[in-house]
Design an enzyme around this catalytic site. Structure first.
Site, PDB file in Angstrom:
ATOM      1  NE  ARG A 287      58.387   2.927   7.489  1.00 21.12           N
ATOM      2  CZ  ARG A 287      58.649   1.902   6.667  1.00 21.12           C
ATOM      3  NH1 ARG A 287      59.375   0.867   7.082  1.00 21.12           N
ATOM      4  NH2 ARG A 287      58.213   1.906   5.434  1.00 21.12           N
TER       5      ARG A 287
ATOM      6  CG  ASP B 151      60.879  -1.846   4.862  1.00 18.30           C
ATOM      7  OD1 ASP B 151      60.300  -0.756   4.821  1.00 18.30           O
ATOM      8  OD2 ASP B 151      60.299  -2.933   4.638  1.00 18.30           O
TER       9      ASP B 151
ATOM     10  NE  ARG C  81      55.413  -7.241  12.475  1.00 19.51           N
ATOM     11  CZ  ARG C  81      56.515  -6.930  11.772  1.00 19.51           C
ATOM     12  NH1 ARG C  81      56.565  -7.143  10.492  1.00 19.51           N
ATOM     13  NH2 ARG C  81      57.571  -6.401  12.349  1.00 19.51           N
TER      14      ARG C  81
END
Ligand code: FDA
Length: 304
Positions: free
Chosen positions: A181, A131, A286
């Site tokens: 990604r 990540d 989020r």
């Protein structure tokens, strides 16, 4: 924008984090975005998604450890995840954050921890996705991802479309055949470093996505943005790029309808499945992406 900044600011508050993570309403808060507090919870979700034809990347929540022992404990817990997914026969990758492996304490020790994990993952035929955190870590994270990929061939790096530098990073990853990604980026960054408006970030995403579709090694297009996904379909069709040359990626709990549609249309889709007790910073990011989620949260708490 002010609410997004406030939520991202709160995501970094340590005392609030401790209070929230040990709160009796933790489970009520987290069920939408987090697979559960334990590895067994995460694996149960993984099994359900695999039955639906959805690929998974498992994330043991946690970031910024404060001692070498904690960094080693992260490594051990990820080794356990690898062994459990291999034993279950899941076609799952793992996603890690380098600050969880001690990047803030010692780059050398962090590399040693990651090397052990990536080597074991390679032995088990699994991929490690690294990540991307805030921009102070970008250079070091990409350097470690490239070195690990060169040594073991089973690493995916992450590039954030909101960073102004990302065009160059994508070129470098393509030249080194490192799978990427591509995501928009979830941290609070100054305007000197990152594009500030959604329009600029989306345009950057589309540009970088096109380069990856043409030149990248099995890119993961990580977004829930329907117009960008439609653009990916259009571009791939126009250039005759077959659907097994790339995958879409989404976060657990967001746009489940789209994930199911991808499977039925024959596209590859991988869900990022987070689990664990250190859920607070992930959860707050989020909320910051879509402050309307606060309403969902309040409704959930009132139900309980
Ligand atoms: P955008 O934010 O424009 O949202 C498009 C649409 O998606 C919204 O209109 C809404 O319908 C839906 N949506 C998006 N976020 C939502 C939310 N939280 N709740 C409900 N609906 C939502 N970031 C990072 O900095 N480093 C990383 O390593 C990763 N890794 C990563 C892996 C995967 C698999 C994904 C999908 C994303 C990441 N991210 C990330 C997060 C990423 O940078 C970004 O913050 C989010 O994906 C939201 O951006 P979208 O591309 O979805 O677009």
């Amino acid at each position: 924008m002010a609410l997004r900044s406030l939520l991202l600011y709160l995501s970094r508050r340590k005392r609030l984090r401790r209070w929230m993570e040990t709160s009796p309403v933790a489970e009520q808060l987290t069920t939408r975005f987090i697979a559960g507090l334990t590895l067994d919870d995460g694996l149960a979700v993984c099994a359900r998604l695999e039955r639906e034809g959805i690929l998974v990347s498992m994330d043991r929540l946690g970031e910024s450890v404060t001692s070498p022992a904690e960094a080693e404990a992260s490594r051990e817990s990820y080794l356990e995840i690898l062994h459990r997914i291999a034993a279950s026969g899941f076609d799952a990758s793992i996603s890690i954050k380098l600050t969880q492996f001690g990047l803030d304490l010692s780059e050398t020790a962090c590399r040693t921890n990651v090397e052990l994990l990536v080597g074991e993952a390679a032995r088990l035929g699994k991929t490690v996705e690294i990540d991307m955190e805030s921009s102070e870590y970008t250079d070091r994270t990409l350097d470690i991802a490239c070195a690990m990929h060169e040594a073991h061939g089973n690493v995916r790096a992450v590039v954030q479309a909101y960073l102004r530098r990302s065009g160059k990073d994508i070129e470098r990853m393509c030249d080194l055949h490192v799978p990427v990604r591509l995501c928009k980026g979830a941290y609070k960054e100054p305007a000197t470093v990152a594009f500030a408006t959604k329009r600029e970030v989306d345009a950057s995403y589309v540009r970088l996505m096109q380069v990856l579709l043409e030149r990248g090694s099995y890119p993961g297009l990580a977004t829930h943005d329907q117009s960008i996904i439609e653009e990916a379909h259009r571009f791939a069709r126009e250039r005759a790029i077959p659907p097994d040359r790339y995958e879409f990626q989404m976060l657990y709990g967001i746009r489940r309808d789209l994930a199911r549609r991808f499977v039925s249309e024959g596209y590859r889709i991988r869900l990022y499945v987070p689990f664990g007790e250190a859920w607070y910073p992930y959860f707050m990011r989020r909320l910051a992406e879509r402050p309307a989620n606060l309403l969902f949260l309040v409704r959930n708490m009132l139900k309980g």
